[in-house]
Design a protein around this motif. Structure first.
Motif, PDB file in Angstrom:
ATOM      1  N   MET A   1       0.825  -1.188   0.000  1.00  0.00           N
ATOM      2  CA  MET A   1       0.000   0.000   0.000  1.00  0.00           C
ATOM      3  C   MET A   1       0.875   1.259   0.000  1.00  0.00           C
ATOM      4  N   TYR A   2       1.917   1.246   0.827  1.00  0.00           N
ATOM      5  CA  TYR A   2       2.737   2.451   0.922  1.00  0.00           C
ATOM      6  C   TYR A   2       3.544   2.682  -0.352  1.00  0.00           C
ATOM      7  N   LEU A   3       3.855   1.615  -1.063  1.00  0.00           N
ATOM      8  CA  LEU A   3       4.567   1.769  -2.329  1.00  0.00           C
ATOM      9  C   LEU A   3       3.704   2.543  -3.326  1.00  0.00           C
ATOM     10  N   ILE A   4       2.432   2.255  -3.353  1.00  0.00           N
ATOM     11  CA  ILE A   4       1.512   2.975  -4.235  1.00  0.00           C
ATOM     12  C   ILE A   4       1.448   4.447  -3.842  1.00  0.00           C
ATOM     13  N   VAL A   5       1.385   4.711  -2.577  1.00  0.00           N
ATOM     14  CA  VAL A   5       1.306   6.098  -2.090  1.00  0.00           C
ATOM     15  C   VAL A   5       2.572   6.862  -2.460  1.00  0.00           C
ATOM     16  N   ALA A   7       4.740   6.176  -4.876  1.00  0.00           N
ATOM     17  CA  ALA A   7       4.844   6.328  -6.329  1.00  0.00           C
ATOM     18  C   ALA A   7       3.896   7.411  -6.837  1.00  0.00           C
ATOM     19  N   TRP A   8       2.658   7.401  -6.365  1.00  0.00           N
ATOM     20  CA  TRP A   8       1.710   8.402  -6.841  1.00  0.00           C
ATOM     21  C   TRP A   8       2.088   9.804  -6.361  1.00  0.00           C
ATOM     22  N   LEU A  13       4.042  15.072  -7.747  1.00  0.00           N
ATOM     23  CA  LEU A  13       5.064  16.087  -7.491  1.00  0.00           C
ATOM     24  C   LEU A  13       5.737  16.497  -8.794  1.00  0.00           C
ATOM     25  N   MET A  14       6.017  15.526  -9.651  1.00  0.00           N
ATOM     26  CA  MET A  14       6.617  15.851 -10.962  1.00  0.00           C
ATOM     27  C   MET A  14       5.626  16.630 -11.835  1.00  0.00           C
TER      28      MET A  14
END
Length: 111
Positions: A1-5, A7-8, A13-14
């Protein structure tokens, strides 16, 4: 779950940096883009996906509170009557009484 957060958040931010550095973009637009495309959806996602964990923590806390309460009540009962916990039968001092017959006769309805 935290990986998705993570990455998004990086993607949004970009997007915000690209908007802030473009000739037509503004810093205010970049902040709004980051907040509405990044922070708001991710906060909702984390809240929804974290619900089972919160429920487990609540149940564990309630179980611990119940166990502490039960132990406290057992200690109180033990202090009040220390010999009441023994389940020994009567040592034959007196004979057990048998059930007596009913002294009142049953009443039937008249036909």
């Amino acid at each position: 779950m935290y990986l998705i957060v993570i990455a998004w958040t990086y993607v949004t931010l970009m997007m915000a940096v690209a908007e802030a550095t473009s000739p037509q973009g503004t810093v205010l637009g970049a902040l709004i883009t980051f907040a509405l495309y990044g922070l708001l959806p991710m906060s909702i996602l984390v809240y929804i996906l974290g619900t089972p964990s919160r429920k487990r923590k609540i149940k564990a806390r309630e179980a611990a509170e119940q166990a502490a309460y039960d132990a406290e009540q057992a200690a109180i009962v033990q202090q009040q009557a220390p010999d009441a916990g023994s389940a020994e039968p009567d040592a034959g001092r007196e004979a057990a009484t048998a059930a007596e017959g009913s002294a009142v006769t049953p009443v039937r309805k008249e036909p």
